[in-house]
Scaffold this motif. Structure first.
Motif, mmCIF file in Angstrom:
data_model
loop_
_atom_site.group_PDB
_atom_site.id
_atom_site.type_symbol
_atom_site.label_atom_id
_atom_site.label_comp_id
_atom_site.label_asym_id
_atom_site.label_seq_id
_atom_site.Cartn_x
_atom_site.Cartn_y
_atom_site.Cartn_z
ATOM 1 N N PRO A 107 39.469 26.802 35.841
ATOM 2 C CA PRO A 107 39.094 27.313 34.480
ATOM 3 C C PRO A 107 37.573 27.491 34.457
ATOM 4 C CG PRO A 107 40.834 25.648 34.585
ATOM 5 C CD PRO A 107 40.341 25.600 35.807
ATOM 6 N N LEU A 108 37.099 28.775 33.920
ATOM 7 C CA LEU A 108 35.743 28.934 33.486
ATOM 8 C C LEU A 108 35.762 29.561 32.267
ATOM 9 C CD1 LEU A 108 34.927 30.874 36.958
ATOM 10 C CD2 LEU A 108 34.292 28.408 36.562
ATOM 11 N N ARG A 109 34.524 29.735 31.919
ATOM 12 C CA ARG A 109 34.258 30.539 30.583
ATOM 13 C C ARG A 109 33.180 31.478 30.975
ATOM 14 N NH1 ARG A 109 37.299 28.755 26.876
ATOM 15 N NH2 ARG A 109 36.469 29.695 25.033
ATOM 16 N N THR A 110 33.146 32.612 30.337
ATOM 17 C CA THR A 110 32.169 33.670 30.557
ATOM 18 C C THR A 110 30.758 33.231 29.890
ATOM 19 O OG1 THR A 110 32.763 34.905 28.941
ATOM 20 C CG2 THR A 110 34.012 35.668 30.832
ATOM 21 N N LEU A 111 29.836 34.044 30.145
ATOM 22 C CA LEU A 111 28.636 33.677 29.247
ATOM 23 C C LEU A 111 28.743 34.036 27.875
ATOM 24 C CD1 LEU A 111 25.660 32.757 29.917
ATOM 25 C CD2 LEU A 111 24.905 35.144 29.982
ATOM 26 N N ALA A 112 29.714 34.891 27.460
ATOM 27 C CA ALA A 112 30.056 34.983 26.079
ATOM 28 C C ALA A 112 31.099 34.103 25.571
ATOM 29 C CB ALA A 112 30.632 36.503 25.883
ATOM 30 N N GLY A 113 31.297 32.830 26.199
ATOM 31 C CA GLY A 113 32.205 32.120 25.996
ATOM 32 C C GLY A 113 33.892 32.219 26.059
ATOM 33 N N GLN A 114 34.274 33.366 26.728
ATOM 34 C CA GLN A 114 35.634 33.656 26.955
ATOM 35 C C GLN A 114 36.355 32.955 28.111
ATOM 36 O OE1 GLN A 114 37.021 35.538 24.516
ATOM 37 N NE2 GLN A 114 35.129 35.588 23.424
ATOM 38 N N PRO A 115 37.474 32.612 27.955
ATOM 39 C CA PRO A 115 38.173 32.030 29.054
ATOM 40 C C PRO A 115 38.372 32.967 30.229
ATOM 41 C CG PRO A 115 39.503 31.669 27.042
ATOM 42 C CD PRO A 115 38.132 32.847 26.840
ATOM 43 N N ALA A 116 37.846 32.317 31.337
ATOM 44 C CA ALA A 116 37.914 33.220 32.758
ATOM 45 C C ALA A 116 38.261 32.399 33.770
ATOM 46 C CB ALA A 116 36.556 33.832 33.019
ATOM 47 N N SER A 117 38.584 33.038 34.858
ATOM 48 C CA SER A 117 38.489 32.268 36.410
ATOM 49 C C SER A 117 38.165 33.226 37.451
ATOM 50 C CB SER A 117 40.064 31.756 36.588
ATOM 51 O OG SER A 117 40.468 32.695 36.973
ATOM 52 N N LEU A 118 37.873 32.628 38.690
ATOM 53 C CA LEU A 118 37.443 33.392 39.579
ATOM 54 C C LEU A 118 39.005 34.241 40.237
ATOM 55 C CD1 LEU A 118 34.974 31.356 41.300
ATOM 56 C CD2 LEU A 118 34.947 33.240 39.914
ATOM 57 N N ALA A 119 40.048 34.010 39.748
ATOM 58 C CA ALA A 119 41.063 34.531 40.079
ATOM 59 C C ALA A 119 40.834 36.071 39.574
ATOM 60 C CB ALA A 119 42.330 33.961 39.250
ATOM 61 N N ASP A 120 40.077 36.143 38.577
ATOM 62 C CA ASP A 120 39.735 37.505 38.264
ATOM 63 C C ASP A 120 39.086 38.387 39.376
ATOM 64 O OD1 ASP A 120 41.039 36.881 35.810
ATOM 65 O OD2 ASP A 120 38.761 36.691 34.951
ATOM 66 N N PHE A 121 38.802 37.686 40.413
ATOM 67 C CA PHE A 121 37.971 38.322 41.474
ATOM 68 C C PHE A 121 38.803 38.075 42.812
ATOM 69 C CE2 PHE A 121 34.830 37.089 38.213
ATOM 70 C CZ PHE A 121 34.259 38.223 38.296
ATOM 71 N N ALA A 122 39.873 37.702 42.627
ATOM 72 C CA ALA A 122 40.846 37.502 43.989
ATOM 73 C C ALA A 122 40.672 38.958 44.680
ATOM 74 C CB ALA A 122 42.365 36.865 43.541
ATOM 75 N N GLY A 123 40.669 38.726 46.069
ATOM 76 C CA GLY A 123 40.351 39.702 47.034
ATOM 77 C C GLY A 123 39.062 40.324 47.026
#
Length: 162
Positions: A7-23
Protein backbone atom coordinates in the motif's frame (compact mmCIF):
# COMPACT_ATOMS: atom_id res chain seq x y z
CA UNK A 1 4.18 -10.70 -6.53
CA UNK A 2 7.11 -8.45 -5.63
CA UNK A 3 6.39 -4.85 -4.74
CA UNK A 4 3.02 -4.51 -6.46
CA UNK A 5 0.86 -5.25 -3.41
CA UNK A 6 2.44 -2.78 -0.99
CA UNK A 7 0.00 0.00 0.00
CA UNK A 8 1.12 3.52 -0.95
CA UNK A 9 -0.27 7.03 -1.13
CA UNK A 10 0.11 9.44 -4.00
CA UNK A 11 1.70 12.84 -3.48
CA UNK A 12 -1.88 14.15 -3.31
CA UNK A 13 -2.63 11.72 -0.46
CA UNK A 14 -4.79 9.25 -2.38
CA UNK A 15 -4.47 5.50 -1.72
CA UNK A 16 -2.42 3.73 -4.39
CA UNK A 17 -0.08 0.83 -5.01
CA UNK A 18 2.42 -0.17 -7.63
CA UNK A 19 -0.19 -2.71 -8.77
CA UNK A 20 -1.50 0.24 -10.79
CA UNK A 21 1.72 -0.23 -12.82
CA UNK A 22 1.59 -4.04 -13.14
CA UNK A 23 2.98 -5.00 -16.52
CA UNK A 24 5.30 -1.98 -16.62
CA UNK A 25 8.99 -1.78 -15.90
CA UNK A 26 9.62 0.78 -13.15
CA UNK A 27 12.55 2.84 -11.98
CA UNK A 28 11.79 3.65 -8.33
CA UNK A 29 13.75 6.64 -7.01
CA UNK A 30 13.90 8.41 -3.65
CA UNK A 31 14.03 12.09 -4.54
CA UNK A 32 14.71 15.45 -2.90
CA UNK A 33 14.32 19.06 -4.04
CA UNK A 34 17.33 20.61 -2.30
CA UNK A 35 20.10 18.13 -3.06
CA UNK A 36 23.20 18.40 -5.20
CA UNK A 37 21.74 15.51 -7.19
CA UNK A 38 18.36 17.22 -7.74
CA UNK A 39 19.22 17.95 -11.39
CA UNK A 40 18.80 14.19 -11.93
CA UNK A 41 15.08 14.98 -12.11
CA UNK A 42 15.70 16.17 -15.69
CA UNK A 43 17.37 12.90 -16.67
CA UNK A 44 14.67 10.85 -14.95
CA UNK A 45 12.00 12.75 -16.87
CA UNK A 46 13.87 12.15 -20.16
CA UNK A 47 14.01 8.40 -19.39
CA UNK A 48 10.32 8.41 -18.56
CA UNK A 49 9.48 10.19 -21.82
CA UNK A 50 11.80 8.02 -23.90
CA UNK A 51 10.38 4.67 -22.78
CA UNK A 52 6.82 5.38 -21.57
CA UNK A 53 5.24 4.11 -24.77
CA UNK A 54 7.13 0.82 -24.36
CA UNK A 55 5.76 0.06 -20.88
CA UNK A 56 8.12 1.97 -18.58
CA UNK A 57 7.65 4.54 -15.84
CA UNK A 58 9.82 6.39 -13.37
CA UNK A 59 8.14 6.69 -9.96
CA UNK A 60 9.40 9.15 -7.36
CA UNK A 61 9.31 8.97 -3.57
CA UNK A 62 10.29 12.19 -1.79
CA UNK A 63 12.41 11.60 1.30
CA UNK A 64 13.70 14.06 3.89
CA UNK A 65 16.11 11.66 5.64
CA UNK A 66 19.30 12.89 4.00
CA UNK A 67 20.37 16.30 5.24
CA UNK A 68 16.78 17.56 5.45
CA UNK A 69 16.85 18.12 1.69
CA UNK A 70 13.13 17.54 1.12
CA UNK A 71 11.43 19.70 3.77
CA UNK A 72 8.46 20.86 1.68
CA UNK A 73 4.82 19.92 1.82
CA UNK A 74 3.31 17.64 -0.81
CA UNK A 75 1.99 20.70 -2.65
CA UNK A 76 5.41 22.41 -2.57
CA UNK A 77 7.16 19.27 -3.80
CA UNK A 78 4.70 18.82 -6.66
CA UNK A 79 4.95 22.46 -7.71
CA UNK A 80 8.77 22.42 -7.59
CA UNK A 81 9.01 19.23 -9.65
CA UNK A 82 6.58 20.33 -12.34
CA UNK A 83 7.74 23.94 -12.69
CA UNK A 84 11.50 23.41 -12.31
CA UNK A 85 11.97 20.09 -14.11
CA UNK A 86 8.71 19.47 -15.98
CA UNK A 87 8.16 16.23 -14.05
CA UNK A 88 5.16 14.28 -15.28
CA UNK A 89 6.08 10.86 -13.90
CA UNK A 90 4.10 9.68 -10.85
CA UNK A 91 5.15 11.02 -7.47
CA UNK A 92 4.15 9.44 -4.18
CA UNK A 93 3.97 10.68 -0.60
CA UNK A 94 7.08 11.59 1.34
CA UNK A 95 8.39 8.48 3.08
CA UNK A 96 11.35 7.18 5.07
CA UNK A 97 13.64 4.81 3.20
CA UNK A 98 15.95 3.79 6.08
CA UNK A 99 15.68 3.11 9.80
CA UNK A 100 12.89 1.84 12.03
CA UNK A 101 10.19 3.77 10.14
CA UNK A 102 11.39 2.55 6.71
CA UNK A 103 8.42 2.22 4.38
CA UNK A 104 7.57 -1.43 3.53
CA UNK A 105 8.32 -0.71 -0.14
CA UNK A 106 11.88 0.23 0.75
CA UNK A 107 12.21 -2.82 3.01
CA UNK A 108 11.72 -4.86 -0.17
CA UNK A 109 13.87 -2.66 -2.39
CA UNK A 110 16.86 -2.45 -0.06
CA UNK A 111 17.14 -6.24 0.14
CA UNK A 112 18.53 -6.11 -3.41
CA UNK A 113 22.26 -5.64 -3.94
CA UNK A 114 23.78 -2.99 -6.19
CA UNK A 115 26.35 -3.75 -8.89
CA UNK A 116 29.05 -3.72 -6.22
CA UNK A 117 27.22 -6.50 -4.36
CA UNK A 118 25.96 -4.36 -1.48
CA UNK A 119 22.38 -4.53 -0.23
CA UNK A 120 21.02 -2.63 2.75
CA UNK A 121 20.32 1.01 3.47
CA UNK A 122 19.82 3.63 0.80
CA UNK A 123 22.99 5.72 0.67
CA UNK A 124 21.50 9.11 -0.28
CA UNK A 125 18.86 10.84 -2.38
CA UNK A 126 18.34 9.57 -5.94
CA UNK A 127 19.14 5.90 -5.37
CA UNK A 128 17.42 3.98 -8.16
CA UNK A 129 15.77 0.54 -8.13
CA UNK A 130 14.69 -1.27 -11.28
CA UNK A 131 11.48 -3.28 -10.97
CA UNK A 132 10.43 -5.80 -13.62
CA UNK A 133 6.95 -5.87 -15.09
CA UNK A 134 6.00 -8.69 -12.67
CA UNK A 135 6.99 -6.60 -9.61
CA UNK A 136 10.32 -8.32 -8.92
CA UNK A 137 13.16 -6.00 -7.90
CA UNK A 138 15.94 -6.73 -10.40
CA UNK A 139 18.46 -3.91 -10.17
CA UNK A 140 19.88 -1.18 -7.99
CA UNK A 141 21.88 1.90 -8.93
CA UNK A 142 23.52 4.13 -6.35
CA UNK A 143 22.75 7.87 -6.09
CA UNK A 144 25.75 9.07 -8.10
CA UNK A 145 24.80 6.92 -11.10
CA UNK A 146 23.27 9.23 -13.71
CA UNK A 147 19.84 8.16 -14.99
CA UNK A 148 21.31 7.96 -18.52
CA UNK A 149 24.34 5.89 -17.50
CA UNK A 150 24.86 3.05 -19.98
CA UNK A 151 24.22 0.44 -17.28
CA UNK A 152 20.85 1.98 -16.34
CA UNK A 153 19.70 2.35 -19.93
CA UNK A 154 20.82 -1.18 -20.83
CA UNK A 155 19.04 -2.66 -17.80
CA UNK A 156 15.81 -0.84 -18.71
CA UNK A 157 15.99 -1.78 -22.38
CA UNK A 158 16.68 -5.40 -21.46
CA UNK A 159 13.33 -5.53 -19.65
CA UNK A 160 11.19 -3.81 -22.28
CA UNK A 161 9.35 -5.55 -25.10
CA UNK A 162 10.43 -4.92 -28.70
Amino acid sequence: MGVHGIPLRTLAGQPASLADFAGKVLLVVNVASRCGLTPQYAGLQRLHDRYADRGFSVVGFPCNQFGGQEPGSAEEIGRFCSTTYGVTFPMFEKIEVNGPRRHPLYAELTAVASADGQAGDVQWNFEKFLVAADGAVIGRFRPGVDPHDDAVVAAIEDQLPG
